[in-house]
Every structure is written in structure tokens, then in C-alpha cells.
Design a protein around this motif. Sequence first.
Motif, short mmCIF file in Angstrom:
data_model
loop_
_atom_site.label_atom_id
_atom_site.label_comp_id
_atom_site.label_asym_id
_atom_site.label_seq_id
_atom_site.Cartn_x
_atom_site.Cartn_y
_atom_site.Cartn_z
N ARG A 178 -8.75 5.30 9.38
CA ARG A 178 -7.50 4.95 8.68
C ARG A 178 -6.99 3.56 9.05
O ARG A 178 -5.80 3.30 9.10
CB ARG A 178 -6.41 5.98 8.95
N ASP A 216 -7.43 8.46 3.52
CA ASP A 216 -8.17 8.38 4.78
C ASP A 216 -9.54 7.79 4.51
O ASP A 216 -10.12 7.99 3.44
CB ASP A 216 -8.33 9.77 5.41
N ALA A 229 -3.30 0.33 6.33
CA ALA A 229 -2.75 1.55 5.76
C ALA A 229 -3.80 2.51 5.24
O ALA A 229 -3.47 3.47 4.59
CB ALA A 229 -1.79 1.20 4.63
N GLY A 230 -5.07 2.31 5.52
CA GLY A 230 -6.08 3.23 5.04
C GLY A 230 -6.99 2.60 4.01
O GLY A 230 -6.87 1.44 3.66
N ASN A 279 0.83 -1.20 0.00
CA ASN A 279 0.00 0.00 0.00
C ASN A 279 0.87 1.25 0.00
O ASN A 279 1.97 1.24 0.54
CB ASN A 279 -0.91 0.03 1.24
N THR A 330 -3.63 4.46 -1.01
CA THR A 330 -4.64 4.52 0.04
C THR A 330 -4.87 5.96 0.50
O THR A 330 -3.99 6.82 0.38
CB THR A 330 -4.24 3.67 1.26
N ARG A 364 0.55 5.40 0.76
CA ARG A 364 -0.28 6.50 1.26
C ARG A 364 -0.25 7.67 0.28
O ARG A 364 0.80 8.10 -0.16
CB ARG A 364 0.20 6.94 2.63
#
Length: 285
Positions: A143, A132, A152-153, A36, A130, A38
Amino acid sequence: KDADSSERVLMDMRWGLVPSWFKKDDPSKMQFNTSNCRSDTMLKKSSYKGALLKGNRCVVLADGFYEWQQQSAGKQPYFIYFPQTKDAMQAEEEGDEEWRGWRLLTMAGIFDCWEPPAGGEMLYTYTIITVDASKDVSFIHHRQVRVGKGHAGMPAILDGDEAIRKWLDFAEVPTQEAVKLIQPTENIVFHPVSTFVNSIRNNTPKCLAPIELGAKKEVKATPGSKVMLGWLKNSQEGSPQKKENELPRWTSRFIHSPSPKKTSASILQQWLGKEGEPATKKHKS
């Protein structure tokens, strides 16, 4: 490198991005998890920035994903997916041969190409971006949506053909404009499922069956869940699975068809576009 940026290619890739600059002889020697990525740091992390700036954007397909809610008795899993249309369900029930069934999630991803230092087959790998959690699912755990290994969201979901087109067209839509497409979506639904899914050994339609919280019994199947469970069951019966130890540690396969032919049950038929569309855009060097 000379591909038309509007052309779409189906690709079999390994989940967990291996950067093209990785120098060791075995991608499993990477010391960090890249399943993942962010969205708020993807242009800062060296693992993703280079591939993203090169236009290595992809769409990852899935039936849905899971999220776990912490409760006093343990963690309660939920299955999260796109809302399904009544027309699609009716067409499926009537035995229509064209694919109008379960709408797959279309998640934004980044891919890269890694070549073993000693030479050999190019390895294609990807990561899921990913964001929020959206308001609809944030009540479960902010999250903390599980998309793969770790927490990881929520996956960045591309909702609709236009969002998909912009994300994939790396020549016409530059990186800074494309990243604006990465936002939480409210167009999702979910239901609680059995803790049967908590074990990675379990991979059957039972993992997706809705349950009634408290009673821990399966609820009466809805038209949507009947379509989903029936389709998944048929898919499993029609394609025997290999045992895990029979699979190579890493592999890639390139599937390239400039003019994909229509098939009666192609899941990606509409997503890939109409056959014979003229190519109007070319990659800019």
C-alpha cells in the motif's frame, strides 16, 4: 444533465478533486489532499461520496505509474504499466499510421464540478481511486504505491473495454454495482528505473528507461521499451511544453464531440468507440 450515459467525452481536468460544495473562493485553499481516493472509504468521505452517487465517474489515462521500494541504500523506483502486445510493437515498427502502439493504463476516477462563489468558469477536477497493492507489486511495499502526491496505494485499474464501459455508464450501471469493479489487478508488469525520476524537475523518457539493479546502468532496450521511449520522445519534440509559471493556477476546458472523427494517430480512437454508433441508452432522471 441530458447526456446519453453511454456517450464518452474527453475532458481536460485538474488533478485533485474540489467538491461542488466547497465554499471558499479559491480551490487552492483546500486543507486536504484529494489527488487519491481510497476505495474502502470513498463512499464514506464527504469529498467523494456526493460525486460518486451522482454518477460522476471517469477514466484517467497514463503511460504507467511509479512505486518506490525501501532499500538500505535508499528508495529504488519502479515503473509499472500494462503488458504490451507483440502485434502492437510490430505495427509501430512497420510505420503503421493507425494507433496500435503503447497501451495506456485506464484508471478509475471520480470527478466533480465546482463553481466559484462569485461566479465564473466551472472547474472540473478529479481524483484517482486507489486499492491495496496487487500480489505482483506488493513485494515492493504494501500500500505504498505513489500515484501522485503522497503514498495512497495502487491505482484501481480498469482492464478491458467491458470494465471501462460499466464504470462510465452511470445510468445503466448503478454505483453499488460499479464499485465492485474496483479491485487490484494482476495484469501489470514493471521494471526498475533510475533515481533520476525522484526529482519532479525531471520529465524525460530517461525516467522510464529500465536499469540493471546493482550496476545502475541502463539495460539493453527491449522491443517494448524501444516503442515506449521512441513514442514519448516524438511526443515531446512535437509539443513544446509551457513553463510552470505560465500556467494558470487552475483551469478547465471542455472538449465535446458527439460523433468524434477518426484520426490516423488518435491514441483514444478505439477507446472512444466506433464513429457513428447509435445511442441506445438515455440518462434516467
